[in-house]
Scaffold this motif. Structure first.
Motif, short mmCIF file in Angstrom:
data_model
loop_
_atom_site.label_atom_id
_atom_site.label_comp_id
_atom_site.label_asym_id
_atom_site.label_seq_id
_atom_site.Cartn_x
_atom_site.Cartn_y
_atom_site.Cartn_z
N VAL A 48 14.28 23.95 -54.66
CA VAL A 48 15.79 23.40 -54.84
C VAL A 48 15.75 22.61 -56.07
O VAL A 48 16.96 22.36 -56.80
N VAL A 49 14.98 21.66 -56.03
CA VAL A 49 14.62 20.73 -57.39
C VAL A 49 14.51 21.43 -58.58
O VAL A 49 15.34 20.92 -59.60
N ILE A 50 13.82 22.76 -58.59
CA ILE A 50 13.71 23.31 -59.88
C ILE A 50 15.21 23.94 -60.28
O ILE A 50 15.34 23.86 -61.55
N ASP A 51 15.86 24.47 -59.37
CA ASP A 51 17.12 24.89 -59.73
C ASP A 51 18.08 23.75 -60.30
O ASP A 51 18.91 23.91 -61.19
N GLN A 52 18.12 22.40 -59.67
CA GLN A 52 18.64 21.26 -60.07
C GLN A 52 18.20 20.95 -61.61
O GLN A 52 19.02 20.57 -62.48
N LEU A 53 16.91 21.05 -61.82
CA LEU A 53 16.52 20.71 -63.03
C LEU A 53 17.02 21.71 -64.26
O LEU A 53 17.06 21.56 -65.39
N ARG A 54 17.20 22.90 -63.73
CA ARG A 54 17.79 24.11 -64.61
C ARG A 54 19.14 23.83 -64.77
O ARG A 54 19.89 24.87 -65.31
N GLY A 55 19.71 23.17 -63.96
CA GLY A 55 21.29 22.91 -64.01
C GLY A 55 22.06 24.00 -63.12
O GLY A 55 23.34 24.28 -63.33
N ALA A 56 21.35 24.45 -62.04
CA ALA A 56 22.05 25.52 -61.20
C ALA A 56 22.14 25.07 -60.05
O ALA A 56 21.13 24.09 -59.29
N GLY A 57 23.12 25.37 -59.16
CA GLY A 57 23.11 25.05 -57.74
C GLY A 57 23.79 23.86 -57.46
O GLY A 57 23.51 22.73 -58.07
N ASP A 58 24.98 23.85 -56.69
CA ASP A 58 25.78 22.55 -56.55
C ASP A 58 25.70 22.25 -54.89
O ASP A 58 26.57 21.56 -54.53
N LEU A 59 25.08 23.16 -54.26
CA LEU A 59 25.00 23.13 -52.84
C LEU A 59 24.22 22.03 -51.96
O LEU A 59 24.73 21.07 -51.10
N TYR A 60 23.29 21.41 -52.79
CA TYR A 60 22.64 20.13 -52.53
C TYR A 60 22.82 18.71 -53.33
O TYR A 60 23.36 18.95 -54.54
N GLU A 61 22.83 17.71 -52.71
CA GLU A 61 23.09 16.39 -53.33
C GLU A 61 21.88 16.25 -54.56
O GLU A 61 20.68 16.67 -54.11
N PRO A 62 22.25 15.92 -55.67
CA PRO A 62 21.29 15.73 -56.59
C PRO A 62 20.08 15.00 -56.22
O PRO A 62 20.38 13.93 -55.40
N VAL A 63 18.76 15.20 -56.48
CA VAL A 63 17.65 14.14 -55.88
C VAL A 63 18.14 12.85 -56.69
O VAL A 63 18.12 12.51 -57.81
N HIS A 64 18.08 11.76 -55.55
CA HIS A 64 18.00 10.42 -56.10
C HIS A 64 16.45 9.92 -56.42
O HIS A 64 15.75 9.64 -55.30
N LEU A 65 16.22 9.55 -57.55
CA LEU A 65 14.64 9.48 -58.10
C LEU A 65 14.22 8.11 -57.64
O LEU A 65 13.16 7.79 -57.47
N TYR A 66 15.12 7.02 -57.05
CA TYR A 66 14.62 5.68 -56.53
C TYR A 66 14.29 5.82 -55.24
O TYR A 66 14.08 4.70 -54.53
N GLU A 67 14.68 6.98 -54.33
CA GLU A 67 14.47 7.00 -53.03
C GLU A 67 12.98 7.40 -52.55
O GLU A 67 12.58 8.23 -53.55
#
Length: 526
Positions: A48-67
């Protein structure tokens, strides 16, 4: 001749340690999938995070790096951009498994202690959390040890670089696993208080202020996270966890009976072993006895420094907390993890030098045997158990090849039987492996952006959460085929009525051993 004799004498530890490290390496990279129960769950979310890094997928909340508990996914996803999510996760976990013995060896060197204690770190890195697949917790192990060692050195005499390194490690610990960070912080705070009481507040403050500054960034992250989650009413975990424990005292805290924990054949081994094997139990008990004996004999023979005393106090406090803390809190293991953290520090209890085994005292030769031989035997037992898991999981990879990338969601119907080999069930979330490899959506929980899971949906899952584990009539589950176009089945023997019900709604796409992949009939897609 003299050089050859010297090499033979001084290389005993190196040969043993490198050999054991090779077994750890084989356990880290010698299989396609990890036997940990929750490992497939983590692999899917790395994808899921790989897809977010590639700018794909809006089903999940973006990872909050400070959590907290996010660093594992982010680092594994960065590696996964090159090698894929499963191998990316495997690489990061290997850093923890191989890193703990190496960090332990570094720590013993900095403390000017005997190196032989480092060999048991090769065994102690594989405990209940290995079978459970608690990957962020396990990756945190070398950082936990490094943080406490740097603290011990700072209380003795540390330079600015060590304090900067400590600050970075504490931030990484918080982002990896909040529980490990919290316990490390409690031990560091206890060390600061003890030092101030011994040296006096004024004299002590000049030494510990560097520690306070180093701890500040991770503490600020923790305060910010608490304020933006619990402070705003965001619930712990997913909706189903909240429903289960809402109104329960201490969010469902549970203590096992004291007699169970105090029984070394029950409580201690339950927190330590990974497989259902009498050999695993025996090797662990022999190692525990060797550690205790080495510690008691070593204490009588030589006085330890303040740094060593602090670290040994941390190890004993971690082990002792197992007997008083709750076993679970809001579905999370507590006491067993403290025993494991004590095991991470246990090598620091040992000061066996024996650079030349032939000339070493008898007690040191016995200690080396008690540390090295059970460690090697236990790692071999784990390798055999992993090979059995590989054979069973080979069918999973075969049927997974028939999934089309991006389709789903995929449901999972498995038998409800404990593993004959592993403490936890490595097939519990097994569909997560193929979900990660083929980018197939899997609904593990019903989270929203208002929950505080590290990976959570924006507005809830695309399909209702369905649990088919142990349901022999799973093809007839109401709403299954309307919400899930794919079902992975595991472990079900042939049965005419169940197979006929499945064939009315779906086509059997692939089968291999105990694994079956079913795809909803095209007529039902309309």
């Amino acid at each position: 001749m003299q050089l050859a004799r010297r090499l033979r004498g001084t290389s005993a530890f190196t040969i043993v340690f490198v050999g054991l490290l090779g077994l750890v390496f084989a356990l880290s990279f010698g299989h396609r999938y990890s036997p940990g129960q929750d490992a497939p769950y983590h692999a899917r979310y790395v994808a899921v995070v790989i897809d977010q890094l590639r700018g794909a997928g809006d089903l999940y909340e973006p990872v909050h790096l400070y959590e907290p508990n996010t660093l594992l996914y982010v680092v594994a996803a960065l590696a996964g951009l090159v090698v894929g999510p499963v191998m990316g996760l495997q690489l990061v976990v290997a850093l923890g498994q191989i890193g703990l013995p190496l960090v332990t060896l570094w720590a013993l060197g900095r403390l000017r202690a005997g190196r032989w204690g480092a060999v048991i770190a090769c065994s102690f890195v594989f405990s209940e959390s290995y079978a459970g697949g608690f990957l962020a917790f396990r990756v945190a192990a070398p950082l936990f040890v490094a943080a406490l060692v740097l603290t011990a050195l700072a209380l003795q005499d540390a330079g600015r670089r060590s304090l900067v390194a400590l600050g970075v490690i504490l931030v990484a610990l918080f982002l990896l696993h909040a529980h490990v960070w919290l316990w490390a912080g409690a031990l560091i705070a206890a060390g600061i208080v003890a030092y101030a009481r011994r040296e006096g507040v004024r004299a002590g403050f000049s030494r510990v202020r560097g520690l306070l500054v180093a701890s500040a960034p991770s503490l600020a992250l923790a305060i910010h996270w608490a304020a933006t989650t619990y402070g705003r009413g965001r619930v712990h975990g997913s909706d189903e966890v909240l429903e289960r424990f809402q109104g329960a005292p201490l969010m469902g805290a549970y203590w096992r009976p004291a007699w169970w924990k105090l029984n070394p054949l029950e409580g201690v081994l339950d927190a330590a072993h990974a497989v259902r094997s009498s050999m695993d139990d025996v090797t662990l008990m022999v190692t525990f006895v060797a550690v205790a004996a080495s510690w008691m004999i070593g204490r009588r023979l030589a006085a330890s420094s303040r740094a060593v005393g602090f670290l040994r106090g941390c190890a004993l406090a971690s082990l002792a907390s197992f007997f008083v803390l709750p076993d679970t809190l809001s579905d999370q293991l507590i006491a067993a993890r403290h025993w494991e953290m004590g095991m991470w520090l246990a090598p620091l209890l040992v000061d066996v030098r024996a650079p030349l085994l032939a000339r070493a005292p008898a007690w040191e030769r016995a200690a080396v045997a008690g540390l090295a031989l059970p460690t090697a035997a236990r790692l071999v037992v784990l390798l055999i158990a992993v090979s059995r898991f590989d054979a069973e999981a080979s069918g999973l990879a075969a049927v997974g090849q028939h999934l089309r990338e991006g389709e789903g969601p995929l449901a999972y119907a498995s038998v409800d039987e404990p593993s004959a080999t592993w403490r936890w069930n490595p097939m519990f979330h097994a569909h997560g492996w193929v979900g990660a490899e083929r980018r197939v959506e899997i609904v593990f929980h019903s989270s929203t952006r208002e929950t505080n899971l590290p990976i959570r949906y924006r507005a809830g899952p695309p399909s209702p959460l369905v649990k088919l584990r142990g349901d022999a009539r799973w093809p007839l589950r109401e709403g299954l085929w309307s919400h899930y176009p794919l079902v992975l089945a595991y472990g079900w023997p042939p049965e005419e009525a169940r197979d006929a019900a499945a064939l009315r709604a779906a086509d059997l796409v692939a089968a291999s051993g105990p694994w079956q992949l079913w795809r909803r009939k095209p007529a039902l897609d309309r």
